[in-house]
Structure formats: structure tokens, C-alpha cells
Design a protein around this motif. Structure first.
Motif, PDB file in Angstrom:
ATOM      1  N   VAL A 144       0.800  -1.221   0.000  1.00  0.00           N
ATOM      2  CA  VAL A 144       0.000   0.000   0.000  1.00  0.00           C
ATOM      3  C   VAL A 144       0.838   1.280   0.000  1.00  0.00           C
ATOM      4  O   VAL A 144       0.530   2.232  -0.686  1.00  0.00           O
ATOM      5  CB  VAL A 144      -0.982   0.025   1.188  1.00  0.00           C
ATOM      6  CG1 VAL A 144      -1.713   1.340   1.255  1.00  0.00           C
ATOM      7  CG2 VAL A 144      -1.973  -1.088   1.040  1.00  0.00           C
ATOM      8  N   ASN A 145       1.926   1.343   0.729  1.00  0.00           N
ATOM      9  CA  ASN A 145       2.715   2.580   0.701  1.00  0.00           C
ATOM     10  C   ASN A 145       3.938   2.480  -0.185  1.00  0.00           C
ATOM     11  O   ASN A 145       4.807   3.337  -0.154  1.00  0.00           O
ATOM     12  CB  ASN A 145       3.133   2.958   2.120  1.00  0.00           C
ATOM     13  CG  ASN A 145       2.045   3.747   2.819  1.00  0.00           C
ATOM     14  OD1 ASN A 145       1.643   4.803   2.360  1.00  0.00           O
ATOM     15  ND2 ASN A 145       1.530   3.218   3.905  1.00  0.00           N
TER      16      ASN A 145
ATOM     17  N   PRO B  55       4.594   2.116  -4.048  1.00  0.00           N
ATOM     18  CA  PRO B  55       4.100   1.967  -5.416  1.00  0.00           C
ATOM     19  C   PRO B  55       5.185   1.514  -6.380  1.00  0.00           C
ATOM     20  O   PRO B  55       6.348   1.458  -6.033  1.00  0.00           O
ATOM     21  CB  PRO B  55       3.640   3.385  -5.751  1.00  0.00           C
ATOM     22  CG  PRO B  55       4.512   4.261  -4.919  1.00  0.00           C
ATOM     23  CD  PRO B  55       4.830   3.504  -3.673  1.00  0.00           C
TER      24      PRO B  55
ATOM     25  N   TYR C 186      -0.256   2.195  -8.019  1.00  0.00           N
ATOM     26  CA  TYR C 186      -0.474   2.147  -6.575  1.00  0.00           C
ATOM     27  C   TYR C 186      -1.407   0.996  -6.241  1.00  0.00           C
ATOM     28  O   TYR C 186      -2.374   0.746  -6.946  1.00  0.00           O
ATOM     29  CB  TYR C 186      -1.127   3.440  -6.091  1.00  0.00           C
ATOM     30  CG  TYR C 186      -0.336   4.686  -6.377  1.00  0.00           C
ATOM     31  CD1 TYR C 186      -0.498   5.367  -7.571  1.00  0.00           C
ATOM     32  CD2 TYR C 186       0.567   5.182  -5.448  1.00  0.00           C
ATOM     33  CE1 TYR C 186       0.226   6.501  -7.838  1.00  0.00           C
ATOM     34  CE2 TYR C 186       1.284   6.321  -5.708  1.00  0.00           C
ATOM     35  CZ  TYR C 186       1.110   6.977  -6.907  1.00  0.00           C
ATOM     36  OH  TYR C 186       1.829   8.114  -7.167  1.00  0.00           O
TER      37      TYR C 186
ATOM     38  N   THR D  16      -4.298  -0.121  -4.517  1.00  0.00           N
ATOM     39  CA  THR D  16      -5.428   0.527  -3.882  1.00  0.00           C
ATOM     40  C   THR D  16      -6.618  -0.398  -3.657  1.00  0.00           C
ATOM     41  O   THR D  16      -7.495  -0.080  -2.872  1.00  0.00           O
ATOM     42  CB  THR D  16      -5.943   1.701  -4.734  1.00  0.00           C
ATOM     43  OG1 THR D  16      -6.180   1.214  -6.048  1.00  0.00           O
ATOM     44  CG2 THR D  16      -4.946   2.826  -4.770  1.00  0.00           C
TER      45      THR D  16
ATOM     46  N   LYS E  45      -1.287   6.116 -12.537  1.00  0.00           N
ATOM     47  CA  LYS E  45      -1.291   7.575 -12.679  1.00  0.00           C
ATOM     48  C   LYS E  45      -0.031   8.039 -13.374  1.00  0.00           C
ATOM     49  O   LYS E  45       1.062   7.562 -13.077  1.00  0.00           O
ATOM     50  CB  LYS E  45      -1.313   8.234 -11.302  1.00  0.00           C
ATOM     51  CG  LYS E  45      -2.667   8.286 -10.694  1.00  0.00           C
ATOM     52  CD  LYS E  45      -2.824   9.538  -9.885  1.00  0.00           C
ATOM     53  CE  LYS E  45      -3.787  10.458 -10.609  1.00  0.00           C
ATOM     54  NZ  LYS E  45      -4.022  11.680  -9.934  1.00  0.00           N
TER      55      LYS E  45
ATOM     56  N   TYR F 193       5.785  19.381  -6.204  1.00  0.00           N
ATOM     57  CA  TYR F 193       6.710  19.086  -5.116  1.00  0.00           C
ATOM     58  C   TYR F 193       7.681  20.229  -4.903  1.00  0.00           C
ATOM     59  O   TYR F 193       8.017  20.585  -3.769  1.00  0.00           O
ATOM     60  CB  TYR F 193       7.466  17.781  -5.395  1.00  0.00           C
ATOM     61  CG  TYR F 193       6.717  16.540  -5.005  1.00  0.00           C
ATOM     62  CD1 TYR F 193       7.376  15.322  -4.916  1.00  0.00           C
ATOM     63  CD2 TYR F 193       5.365  16.547  -4.727  1.00  0.00           C
ATOM     64  CE1 TYR F 193       6.710  14.167  -4.561  1.00  0.00           C
ATOM     65  CE2 TYR F 193       4.688  15.406  -4.379  1.00  0.00           C
ATOM     66  CZ  TYR F 193       5.364  14.214  -4.293  1.00  0.00           C
ATOM     67  OH  TYR F 193       4.701  13.066  -3.947  1.00  0.00           O
TER      68      TYR F 193
ATOM     69  N   ASN G  62       0.061  11.313  -2.035  1.00  0.00           N
ATOM     70  CA  ASN G  62       0.541  11.028  -3.377  1.00  0.00           C
ATOM     71  C   ASN G  62       1.333   9.736  -3.422  1.00  0.00           C
ATOM     72  O   ASN G  62       1.251   8.979  -4.380  1.00  0.00           O
ATOM     73  CB  ASN G  62       1.399  12.197  -3.868  1.00  0.00           C
ATOM     74  CG  ASN G  62       1.516  12.216  -5.378  1.00  0.00           C
ATOM     75  OD1 ASN G  62       0.634  11.744  -6.069  1.00  0.00           O
ATOM     76  ND2 ASN G  62       2.623  12.716  -5.871  1.00  0.00           N
ATOM     77  N   GLU G  63       2.088   9.468  -2.362  1.00  0.00           N
ATOM     78  CA  GLU G  63       2.857   8.236  -2.335  1.00  0.00           C
ATOM     79  C   GLU G  63       1.970   7.015  -2.151  1.00  0.00           C
ATOM     80  O   GLU G  63       2.307   5.915  -2.574  1.00  0.00           O
ATOM     81  CB  GLU G  63       3.885   8.265  -1.198  1.00  0.00           C
ATOM     82  CG  GLU G  63       4.938   9.337  -1.326  1.00  0.00           C
ATOM     83  CD  GLU G  63       5.761   9.174  -2.578  1.00  0.00           C
ATOM     84  OE1 GLU G  63       6.336   8.091  -2.769  1.00  0.00           O
ATOM     85  OE2 GLU G  63       5.820  10.115  -3.379  1.00  0.00           O
ATOM     86  N   THR G  64       0.829   7.209  -1.492  1.00  0.00           N
ATOM     87  CA  THR G  64      -0.016   6.059  -1.187  1.00  0.00           C
ATOM     88  C   THR G  64      -1.091   5.825  -2.238  1.00  0.00           C
ATOM     89  O   THR G  64      -1.360   4.700  -2.615  1.00  0.00           O
ATOM     90  CB  THR G  64      -0.684   6.256   0.181  1.00  0.00           C
ATOM     91  OG1 THR G  64       0.316   6.569   1.118  1.00  0.00           O
ATOM     92  CG2 THR G  64      -1.435   5.027   0.614  1.00  0.00           C
ATOM     93  N   TRP G  65      -1.743   6.890  -2.656  1.00  0.00           N
ATOM     94  CA  TRP G  65      -2.866   6.735  -3.564  1.00  0.00           C
ATOM     95  C   TRP G  65      -2.678   7.430  -4.900  1.00  0.00           C
ATOM     96  O   TRP G  65      -3.557   7.373  -5.743  1.00  0.00           O
ATOM     97  CB  TRP G  65      -4.141   7.298  -2.913  1.00  0.00           C
ATOM     98  CG  TRP G  65      -4.519   6.589  -1.687  1.00  0.00           C
ATOM     99  CD1 TRP G  65      -4.823   5.266  -1.566  1.00  0.00           C
ATOM    100  CD2 TRP G  65      -4.628   7.151  -0.382  1.00  0.00           C
ATOM    101  NE1 TRP G  65      -5.125   4.978  -0.256  1.00  0.00           N
ATOM    102  CE2 TRP G  65      -5.013   6.119   0.485  1.00  0.00           C
ATOM    103  CE3 TRP G  65      -4.457   8.434   0.143  1.00  0.00           C
ATOM    104  CZ2 TRP G  65      -5.205   6.318   1.845  1.00  0.00           C
ATOM    105  CZ3 TRP G  65      -4.655   8.634   1.495  1.00  0.00           C
ATOM    106  CH2 TRP G  65      -5.022   7.591   2.331  1.00  0.00           C
ATOM    107  N   GLY G  66      -1.574   8.105  -5.092  1.00  0.00           N
ATOM    108  CA  GLY G  66      -1.328   8.773  -6.355  1.00  0.00           C
ATOM    109  C   GLY G  66      -2.102  10.069  -6.520  1.00  0.00           C
ATOM    110  O   GLY G  66      -2.178  10.608  -7.599  1.00  0.00           O
TER     111      GLY G  66
END
Lengths: 585, 312
Positions: A353-354, A356, A365, A367, A478, A487, B240-244
Motif C-alpha cells: 500500500v505505501n 508503489p 499504486y 489501492t 497515474k 513538489y 501522493n505516495e499512497t494513492w497517487g
């Protein structure tokens, strides 16, 4: 005759002309009037007249080089030139006028505050009205007749005003764009020039102007150099000339807000890039099969450009769930392999999950997950009496929020069943990858079996062993080209917000007779600044009288420092040390 | 070592210490006279802080994950941050008065946490997969610290509003609060004065105190705003790291954004011409409510990405 102070052993000496740093004391030799080597620079005549007229701060050549350099007219000593005809009169073009007027209106602070307030209010509305639901949902929850919500809010109004998807409504996005325009206008008109203004400063020589400062005081029996030294020790940058002093600290705090606004603009640029240029999509890949990435991606707008990884293929080799003893999920793991167009393996990764998977500008990811098939071994089925392996496809049942999948094994040939009726059979339900629950034709509960235990169950005349659930991993794909910009903006925002917290403190001082008048201001930490200034002035050594031969100032200066520094000095103590001084002389 | 029993003991003793500290501050301000830095009061605060620290460490050891995963733990952490912040303020500004206001507030917070919250919510549960990340430590810590600073700053602003109603009535109304120099202008600099005095007249003491409160609330909210920015951004990067998706307009995210906008308004309102003292304090009072809605109100709705283990 002035006192001379020897530089103490630990003091650093920066003599560079034209730098801002001035660590006192930095005497070049004994008995100099002021401490700074550049203090006697003669200014060009043009500056002196300018100063008399409008008292700009060009007196300090170390400050704002732009002022003295750019404003310097080259002296026309190169020879005679014919006089230039006067230029034709022209005002700014109407376009430029319009631009300037728009900028001025957009950079109005009250407008910006209003924008922030409206955006906040609309965002709040979006948390109260559930977003993204069906039309029927709003009709049901915001009824037309009877008790209307808030007396007027019906489902029709909600949908018409786009309150069901307010964050993507045009007026909301326009408001955000307006905020961006205000930020840009503010940066151009107010803040960027403020950078230049912040580098300009002026001495304040007159007592009246010093008295007008927020915090002001008179320090009797003190010298300006001592005040400067104390300020420098507290990390102020100090400038001195002609009995006047200016020190400042924390200039970054004044310039920080510009950085904040610029970072916010960078973030907004990233948001727009991502919103227009990105690809997104989700896919369920059953264990063992693969999917082409591009088939799952949808572009956010026609402006989006294909990421390199769109042509890749992802294969799910395995999906497993790590359960705890109490049955809750600890983690989901998918073993994924990325293959290129020709089928060559590019990379493999176990995604959770954390963690990707990133490839070619696309990120996958973990999900979601689902069950795709149930593997069973059945003895006594209508197909064959002996042990046969079946892979029964599973379907999701909509029952509340937890996942529920089911499949059906007919006990008799479905083709032979009377038309319009369902064949008899066994229903098998699973919530997780650990157990399967069996129900017979009448819907009665028949039993539960752990997957992989090998224990058979007798239902509807068949002996069934549930072996394994073939799961499918749910990946969110994505490709967002705006992420680096976002960022970068975030990073800038983090740093500049903290820097903006610093308070810009300024101190002015002037020698007035035997004492020094000190005044200062701080834009944020006003109370702390008062306290700091008070403490600093307490450290300024008291100078008692002018003694002609105090060349070796160490012993005598120390004794006078020792008697009067560190607190309120009453006249009695100062007269006492005066006596001691006279005795020494 | 029976950890739940020790935890219970620690939370009860923390409540008792805070209660005694509250009583002490009230007595001292009521009968003590000179309001200055108080060693006893700070000792009380310090020991309450130690109790909470021990409690958090024990929970950490017991559950194996950072002790900030449910409402109970976040409330304890909020109380911890408030105590720490208050101790720093009292030591650096040497003012007793704030203890009178903040000790009952923290006492109520601790009382609510330990006694009103249902016991099921107080248990430490294992983390769901999405929370198993190092970002948990950074994001939630910074957010709770920001709530603490913002709540304290807004609380001081509310105190300012209340007190200014009292003080402005009795002293002269026309003098704006930031012009302490009006007093100085009247005095001649050629007089001999005490070297270290920044001079204020005696009957200005109330105005001086109001000015102090105003500036203190400004600085506290300022640091809270910095932390809030860091918290929101770290949450966005984590998402963003977990779910994009760094922003999905989840109710909690949206309310954090609304809080950020409110305090941006507060910080900018001081720059608007004519807004000194009371008007920014009004914005801050509104912000007080916004922070509570963001912290607790959203979780009571029970939907979205932030509804882990709350009242669902």
C-alpha cells in the motif's frame, strides 16, 4: 579626544569595503574617530545634492549598490556634444495603462482577503453536501416538498448550482484562478519592488525622528561604537557614519512572504499541469494475467501527452494478503512484473500500500483487490463422479462496505433444469482470502472451511474441497507530469513559510552629547524586540569622562565597564567609579 | 508489567496534577499580587508533561507503532503539545497571567480525553495498511502541534478581546495600541533617565499588557501557521505516495485547507489599514472554531479517508 578601544582578542575583523558585514571593533589603528574604513569616502557631487533634496540613503556606500551605481550619470567629460532635441511627449499606451490599472486592482489586499474567504466558504459547503452522488441521492436527501433543508435547498437547486461537484465547478476553478492572478499581481506590484526597498535604508539623525520610533530610549554616558558593538554581538548588521548608526536583523523575514507567494504560484502551475496533462486509470489484474497499461489510462484533457510507460504491460504474478491473528488485514502484497512492448521483462517489484511501482512516468499504486475465481475439487458433481478440479468465477455482491464475493456450483446440469428456474446447487461466499462459507439450494447455511486446509464438506450430494481463491490486484495507474512542479512548490512553501516567521528588526541610534539616543522597530516580534533592546542597552558600557591618555585602554576600560555594566546604574555608583578613575590618573 | 494499569495511573495523576496547578494559579493571581514567573506552577506543568510523555511512550511500547493512530492518542498528544508550548511561553515571556487561562483549558481537555471518551476508543489498535508508513510520524505530529499552537494563540486572542472590553472602558479610548511612543514624545531626551528603562507610564500598564497579549497571540498563531503549512503539505505528499493523488477534497483535507485560509486571512488582516488589535482578534476567534471543526467535527461525520477508528 576620543577614547580608543583595542580590539579584544576574540573579535573577528572584516575589513572588506562594500560588504554589509561590520564586526566591531575593527580598528585599523589607534585613536581613529570611527571604526569603519570606508566612512571617509567622498561621495560624488551629484549624490550630495540629491541627498540634500530628498534625504535618500545614499550616504552609506555599502548599502544597495544599485542606487549608487545605476543612478550615477556618467560625467560628460569626454567632450562637447550637441544638445539633444527634447523627446516628443508621449504618455503610456492605453494597453499599458489598462495593464497597470488591472494590476493595481488585482493586488488589492481586501480583494485577496475576500477571495480567500469565499473559497473557504465554498469549500466548507462541499464538505456538508456529499459530493459526487447520483441525482436520485440528492432528490431523496434534499426533497422538494415537505421539510426542505434550510427551508429552501432542494435537490434541483443543489444540482443546478453544481453543489454536487463543487470542487470541479467552473466558478470554483475561476475563483482559484482569480486568486492566482491576485498573487501574481501582488508579487509584481508590491513585493518585488519591496525587495529593492528593503535594501535601502537611511540613518536617522534627528532626535524627533528617533523619538517617533516604536521603542526609543536615551542611554546616557555612552558611545555610539559601544552600542554598535553590542548590537553586532546580537547578530545585527551594523552601519555607522558621522555619529549615526543603523542596524538590522532578520531581513529574510521581510522577504519571506515573497517566497511564499512565488511558491504558491509554482504549486498552482503544477496543479494546472497535472490537471491538463495527466493520465489516470484503475485496473484489476487477476493473478497470472497481464494488462496493457495504455488500455487502462484515460487522459485528463486533450492536451495530455503520453507517458513513456503507456506502452508497457503489467503482469500480476501473485497477490496475497497478510492477515493478523484477529483476522484484520496487516498488508496487501502484489508481485508485479513490467514488460515492454516486445515482452521483455523490464522490472519486478512487490508492491504494497505505501510502496508503489514506478516505470516510464507511470506510477502504479496498490489501492484495491477483488476475487476473480475460486478453485475447488469436487467429487460427485454432475460433470463427473470422481474428483474434478473446477475454477469457478466469482462475482461481487453489493452488501454494505465490506467485500463479499460469491460463486455457484450447480448440482445438476443447468440445461436440464425447467426453463425459468434456477438449477439446484451450492453457493459459496467469501469475504477474505482465508475462509469460504457454503450454502445449500434452500439457502441454508451448510458450513465454513478454511482455504488450503484440505478438509472436505458435504453439500447437495457433493464432496467439495475449497483450495484457493484466485485474487485480482487493484492498481491505480497515474501519470502526472505536474508532480515535480507541485513538489518543488511544496518544498519552497515549507521553507519560505518558516522563514517568514522571522521578525525584521531595525535599530537606529545617534550620538547626542554625552549620551546616545537609540530607537528601533520590529515588524513582528514587537514585545520580544522591546525586551531584547532593553537587555542590549543594559550591556552598553558606561563611559564616564574623556581621559586624554587612555591609550592602553584595557585596564581602565575594563574597570569602568565592570562598575557600570549589567544593570541600572545610579548616580552614586557612577560617581564612585569616577573617584577611582581620578585616583588612578 | 501491566501496562494498562500503569497507563491508568499516569492519566489519573496527570489530571490531579493539572487540577492542583489550576487551583495554584488561580490562588496566586487572586491573592499573590505580583504577576511574574512562577516556579511552582512550572513544576506542576512539568510533571503533568512527564506523565503524558510516559503514557505515550508506554503506548508506543505496547502497540509497536507510533502512538498517534486514533482520537484518544491524538488528544493526549494535543495536551502534551499545549503543555510544552505553554511552558516555553511562560519561561520566555515571564508572565504568570496566562497560566490562569490555559491551565483550566488543558485540564478540561485532559478530563474529556480520559473520562468522557468511550473506553473502546481508548484502546490502541493495530494500524491499517495505509497508515503503515513513516509519514505517519511526520504528518500527524506536525498537524497536532499546529492545532496546539493555533488553539493557544486563538485562546489568547479571545482573552484579549474580553480584557480589552474591560480595560478600554476605564482608560483612555483614543490612543491606538501600537503607539507606545506617544508617551516618549512627551518626555525630553535631555533628562537623565535610568539607562535600561524603556519608559512607560504607570497607568499604561493595562494597555501595555493588552499590547503584549495581542503580539503574543500573533506570534503563536504565526508559528502555528508554519506548522499547519508543513502538516498539510506532508499530508499531500504522503497521499501522493499512497494513492497517487495529492489532493482529493476529502472533508478533513478540505477543512485543514479552510483553517489555513482562515489564518492566512488573520495574518494578512494586520496589514490592512486600520486593523489593529480587536479586528484581527475577531478573525482569530472565528479561527478557534474552525480549528475545532477541522480537528473533531470532521471525524464526527465519519466519512472520507480520515475516518480510521473514530465514531463510524
Amino acid at each position: 579626544m576620543q577614547h580608543c578601544v583595542r580590539a579584544s582578542a576574540g573579535a573577528t575583523a572584516h575589513h572588506a569595503v562594500g560588504t554589509y558585514r561590520c564586526r566591531l571593533p575593527l580598528l585599523a589603528g589607534p585613536c581613529q574617530r570611527t571604526a569603519l574604513p570606508w566612512a571617509h569616502t567622498k561621495l560624488p557631487a551629484a549624490h550630495r545634492t540629491r541627498c540634500r533634496v530628498d534625504c535618500r540613503s545614499t550616504q552609506g556606500p555599502a548599502a544597495a549598490p544599485s542606487l549608487s551605481d545605476s543612478d550615477n550619470e556618467p560625467s560628460s567629460t569626454s567632450g562637447w556634444r550637441p544638445p539633444r532635441p527634447p523627446p516628443p511627449p508621449q504618455g503610456p499606451s492605453p494597453l499599458r495603462q489598462l495593464y497597470k490599472r488591472t494590476l493595481k486592482q488585482l493586488s488589492n489586499l481586501k480583494l485577496a482577503l475576500a477571495e480567500l474567504a469565499v473559497i473557504a466558504a465554498l469549500s466548507a459547503v462541499g464538505t456538508v453536501i456529499k459530493q459526487g452522488e447520483t441525482y436520485e441521492f440528492y432528490m431523496e436527501n434534499y426533497p422538494e416538498e415537505g421539510r426542505k433543508v434550510l427551508g429552501f435547498l432542494t435537490g434541483r437547486i443543489v444540482v443546478a448550482l453544481q453543489l454536487d461537484h463543487i470542487y470541479t465547478a467552473e466558478y470554483f476553478l475561476l475563483l482559484l484562478a482569480l486568486l492566482g492572478a491576485s498573487l501574481t499581481a501582488c508579487t509584481i506590484t508590491n513585493q518585488w519592488p519591496a525587495v529593492k526597498v528593503a535594501r535601502r535604508w537611511r540613518f536617522k539623525g534627528e532626535q524627533a525622528s528617533l523619538a517617533r520610533l516604536e521603542v526609543a530610549s536615551r542611554v546616557p554616558d555612552a558611545r555610539l561604537v559601544d552600542v554598535g558593538r553590542v548590537l553586532a554581538a546580537k547578530n545585527y548588521q551594523v552601519f555607522m557614519k558621522d555619529g549615526q548608526l543603523y542596524g538590522f536583523k532578520g531581513l529574510a523575514g521581510k522577504l519571506g512572504p515573497i517566497g511564499v507567494h512565488a511558491s504558491m504560484l509554482l504549486c498552482m502551475a503544477g496543479f494546472v499541469t497535472g490537471a491538463l496533462g495527466g493520465f489516470t486509470g484503475s485496473v484489476m489484474i487477476p493473478q497470472g494475467s497481464e494488462t496493457v497499461v495504455a488500455s487502462a489510462l484515460r487522459s485528463a484533457s486533450p492536451l495530455a501527452w503520453n507517458p513513456g510507460g503507456a506502452s508497457a504491460v503489467i503482469r500480476c504474478d501473485d497477490f496475497r494478503i497478510d492477515y493478523r491473528e484477529d483476522g484484520s488485514v496487516r498488508q496487501f502484497y502484489s508481485d508485479l512484473t513490467v514488460l515492454d512492448v516486445d515482452g521483455r521483462e523490464q522490472s519486478t517489484k512487490t508492491v504494497s500500500v505505501n510502496q508503489p511501482l514506478r516505470f516510464g512516468g507511470v506510477t502504479a499504486y496498490q489501492t484495491d483487490w477483488s476475487m476473480s475465481a475460486l478453485k475447488v475439487k469436487v467429487a460427485g458433481s454432475f460433470v463427473a463422479p470422481e474428483d474434478t478440479a473446477f475454477q469457478l468465477p466469482m462475482a461481487a455482491l453489493n452488501g454494505g462496505d465490506s467485500k463479499l464475493y460469491a460463486t455457484f456450483l450447480p448440482a445438476e446440469d443447468p440445461a436440464l433444469a425447467p426453463p425459468g428456474t434456477a438449477p439446484r446447487g451450492v453457493s459459496m461466499l467469501a469475504r477474505d482470502l482465508q475462509t469460504v462459507t457454503f450454502y445449500d439450494s434452500k439457502g441454508e447455511f451448510a458450513g465454513v472451511r478454511r482455504l488450503g486446509s484440505g478438509k472436505p464438506i458435504e453439500v447437495e450430494g457433493m464432496t467439495i474441497v475449497a483450495q484457493e481463491v484466485l485474487a485480482a490486484t487493484g492498481l491505480e495507474l497515474k501519470a502526472d507530469p505536474g508532480v515535480p512542479l507541485v513538489y518543488a512548490g511544496f518544498g519552497g512553501l515549507c521553507v519560505t513559510t518558516v522563514v517568514s516567521y522571522l521578525s525584521h528588526s531595525q535599530v537606529w541610534a545617534a550620538q547626542a552629547g554625552s549620551g546616545v539616543i537609540v530607537g528601533g522597530t520590529s515588524n513582528r516580534a514587537k514585545v520580544a524586540f522591546e525586551q531584547e533592546l532593553s537587555d542590549m542597552l543594559g550591556e552598553v558600557p558606561e563611559v564616564l569622562q574623556q581621559a586624554p591618555d587612555l591609550v592602553d585602554g584595557n585596564g581602565k576600560a575594563d574597570s569602568s565597564n565592570g562598575s557600570s555594566s549589567g544593570g541600572n546604574s545610579s548616580s552614586s555608583s557612577s560617581s564612585g567609579s569616577k573617584d577611582s578613575k581620578e585616583q588612578v590618573l | 508489567v501491566n501496562i494498562p494499569v500503569i497507563e491508568n495511573f499516569l492519566s489519573n495523576s496527570c489530571f490531579l496534577i493539572l487540577f492542583l496547578t489550576t487551583v495554584y494559579y488561580w490562588l496566586k493571581i487572586g491573592f499573590g499580587g505580583k504577576s511574574s514567573f512562577s516556579f511552582t506552577g512550572l513544576t506542576g506543568y512539568g510533571s503533568a508533561l512527564c506523565c503524558l510523555t510516559l503514557q505515550l511512550i508506554l503506548r508506543w511500547v505496547d502497540s509497536g507503532h507510533f502512538p498517534l493512530s486514533n482520537l484518544y492518542e491524538s488528544l493526549i498528544f494535543l495536551a502534551w503539545c499545549l503543555l510544552l508550548l505553554y511552558i516555553y511561553i511562560e519561561v520566555s515571556t515571564k508572565t504568570l497571567f496566562l497560566g490562569v487561562l490555559t491551565s483550566p483549558a488543558i485540564l478540561c481537555l485532559v478530563a474529556f480525553t480520559d473520562f468522557s471518551l468511550p473506553t473502546e476508543l481508548q484502546q490502541s489498535t493495530p494500524l491499517v495498511p495505509a497508515l503503515q508508513s513513516n509519514w505517519l510520524v511526520m504528518h500527524v505530529t506536525v498537524m497536532i502541534a499546529s492545532y496546539a499552537a493555533l488553539l493557544l494563540g486563538c485562546f489568547i486572542a479571545i482573552a484579549y478581546l474580553v480584557l480589552s472590553k474591560f480595560f478600554i472602558k476605564t482608560t483612555f479610548v483614543t490612543a491606538p495600541l501600537s503607539s507606545q511612543n506617544t508617551v516618549l514624545r512627551q518626555e525630553s531626551f535631555l533628562e537623565e533617565k535610568q539607562k535600561t528603562d524603556i519608559v512607560f507610564e504607570k497607568n499604561d500598564k493595562n494597555l501595555k499588557f493588552l499590547f503584549f497579549l495581542d503580539n503574543l497571540s500573533y506570534r503563536t498563531i504565526g508559528i502555528g501557521f508554519c506548522f499547519l503549512t508543513l502538516g498539510i503539505l506532508s499530508g499531500a505528499i504522503w497521499a501522493n505516495e499512497t494513492w497517487g493523488n495529492y489532493w482529493s477534497w476529502d472533508p478533513k483535507e478540505t477543512w485543514a485547507f479552510i483553517t489555513w485560509l482562515t489564518f492566512a486571512c488573520y495574518l494578512h488582516s494586520r496589514l490592512v489599514g486600520g486593523w489593529t488589535g480587536s479586528k484581527p482578534a475577531l478573525v482569530a476567534s472565528f479561527g478557534f472554531l474552525v480549528v475545532w471543526v477541522c480537528y473533531l467535527g470532521v471525524n464526527l461525520l465519519g466519512q472520507g479517508l480520515h475516518s480510521y477508528g473514530f465514531l463510524n
